[in-house]
Design an enzyme around this catalytic site. Structure first.
Site, PDB file in Angstrom:
ATOM      1  N   TYR A  22       4.658  -1.236   5.878  1.00 50.04           N
ATOM      2  CA  TYR A  22       3.094  -1.488   6.188  1.00 50.04           C
ATOM      3  C   TYR A  22       3.002  -0.254   8.079  1.00 50.04           C
ATOM      4  CZ  TYR A  22      -0.930  -2.856   9.181  1.00 50.04           C
ATOM      5  OH  TYR A  22      -2.332  -2.382   9.645  1.00 50.04           O
ATOM      6  N   LYS A  70       1.256   2.894   7.766  1.00 52.32           N
ATOM      7  CA  LYS A  70       0.372   3.842   8.468  1.00 52.32           C
ATOM      8  C   LYS A  70       0.789   4.638   9.479  1.00 52.32           C
ATOM      9  CE  LYS A  70      -2.997   0.856   7.628  1.00 52.32           C
ATOM     10  NZ  LYS A  70      -4.025   1.483   6.851  1.00 52.32           N
ATOM     11  N   ASP A 107      -4.320   0.434  -8.171  1.00 53.31           N
ATOM     12  CA  ASP A 107      -4.655   1.322  -9.268  1.00 53.31           C
ATOM     13  C   ASP A 107      -6.032   2.487  -9.485  1.00 53.31           C
ATOM     14  OD1 ASP A 107      -4.758   1.885 -11.786  1.00 53.31           O
ATOM     15  OD2 ASP A 107      -5.629   0.260 -12.565  1.00 53.31           O
ATOM     16  N   ASN A 137     -10.962   2.042   4.148  1.00 56.11           N
ATOM     17  CA  ASN A 137     -10.064   0.526   5.217  1.00 56.11           C
ATOM     18  C   ASN A 137      -9.098  -0.403   4.553  1.00 56.11           C
ATOM     19  OD1 ASN A 137     -10.519  -1.399   7.814  1.00 56.11           O
ATOM     20  ND2 ASN A 137     -11.043  -2.407   5.925  1.00 56.11           N
ATOM     21  N   THR A 189      -9.976 -10.246  13.030  1.00 52.88           N
ATOM     22  CA  THR A 189     -10.871 -10.283  11.632  1.00 52.88           C
ATOM     23  C   THR A 189     -10.388 -11.457  10.848  1.00 52.88           C
ATOM     24  OG1 THR A 189      -8.988  -8.867  10.516  1.00 52.88           O
ATOM     25  CG2 THR A 189     -10.726  -7.720  11.267  1.00 52.88           C
ATOM     26  N   ASP A 237      -8.854  -2.198  -7.918  1.00 52.28           N
ATOM     27  CA  ASP A 237      -7.656  -2.750  -7.186  1.00 52.28           C
ATOM     28  C   ASP A 237      -7.559  -1.858  -6.975  1.00 52.28           C
ATOM     29  OD1 ASP A 237      -5.689  -3.569  -6.317  1.00 52.28           O
ATOM     30  OD2 ASP A 237      -4.367  -4.292  -8.069  1.00 52.28           O
TER      31      ASP A 237
END
Length: 260
Positions: free
Chosen positions: A156, A160, A70, A91, A191, A67
């Site tokens: 988000y 970035k 973590d 990524n 994707t 994960d």
């Protein structure tokens, strides 16, 4: 390809490698002769990819379910392996879609952990050894969404932006140690995750994962930032150099409102 392997090998760590762009990075690196350490949460997908690439390109591959929210677990994992990691490709990203007023604290915290904390501290951890060896590479995936405010994916996009600015600074700091750092500021990528989120037609400039991975790796060592795709380069130029800032944000609003 031999020069790439010599400079960035023998092992590369790809974080967020189970599918999509991460899997494309893994294949592009395997084709260049680098051994792979693949990490993400989905063990079965990682193992299938690792076996496929090992058979196809005759490289060593290992796959581990972790994960990436973590960092302590990631650090423990790195400390248990003796392979020389000459290249990091980060990524992995957590990108919940929704307006800030509806975003829970838990989701906001996970964005910070996956998109900022772990790439920052993993870069610190691996670059320490790269500095000693005076060679290596670090690729941090950013996004065109991070070059201006992006409604519905605001946090988000901000995460970035952090990665892009971090990579630019480290590009200058670490090159004296023989380490190449690159931020890849990609636009829309075809994707599975993007297709699931996109309820309308694909955005202009949408690229395949393979194209983004190849463009990024081919740019490593040539500068601090790459924007894959001509359409995306032009969009970035107009959004950040020509249009007023409020126009750029409004354009992003139109492009993200159909995400779900």
């Amino acid at each position: 390809m031999t020069d790439f392997k010599t400079k960035y090998g023998p092992w590369t760590l790809v974080a967020g490698a189970s599918e999509g762009l991460g899997a494309a990075f893994a294949e592009a690196l395997a084709s260049r002769g680098l051994n792979l350490i693949l990490i993400a949460r989905t063990q079965d997908k990682l193992e299938t990819l690792a076996q496929h690439l090992s058979n196809l390109y005759a490289v060593e591959t290992t796959a581990y379910s972790l994960d990436l929210a973590d960092f302590k677990a990631v650090k423990t994992f790195i400390s248990q392996h003796k392979e020389t990691i000459g290249l990091l490709v980060y990524n992995a990203a957590y990108s919940p879609i929704g307006y800030f007023e509806t975003m829970t604290e838990e989701r906001l915290e996970q964005i910070v952990d996956v998109n900022i904390k772990t790439p920052l501290l993993l870069t610190k951890l691996l670059s320490t050894e790269m500095i000693k060896k005076r060679q290596g590479g670090i690729v941090l995936m950013s996004s065109l969404a991070g070059t201006q405010g992006s409604p519905k994916i605001a946090t988000y996009a901000a995460s970035k932006a952090f990665n892009a600015i971090l990579a630019e600074g480290l590009w200058n700091e670490l090159r004296k140690h023989g380490i190449d750092v690159l931020a890849s500021c990609a636009g829309a990528i075809s994707t599975p995750g993007y297709k699931n989120a996109q309820s309308a037609k694909e955005a202009p400039g949408t690229l395949s994962a393979k194209k983004v991975a190849e463009s990024t790796l081919n740019s490593l060592g040539k500068g601090p930032t790459i924007i894959p795709g001509l359409t995306n380069k032009l969009a970035h130029f107009f959004m950040n150099r020509i249009f007023p800032r409020k126009w750029a944000i409004s354009i992003m609003d139109k492009n993200t409102k159909d995400l779900s």
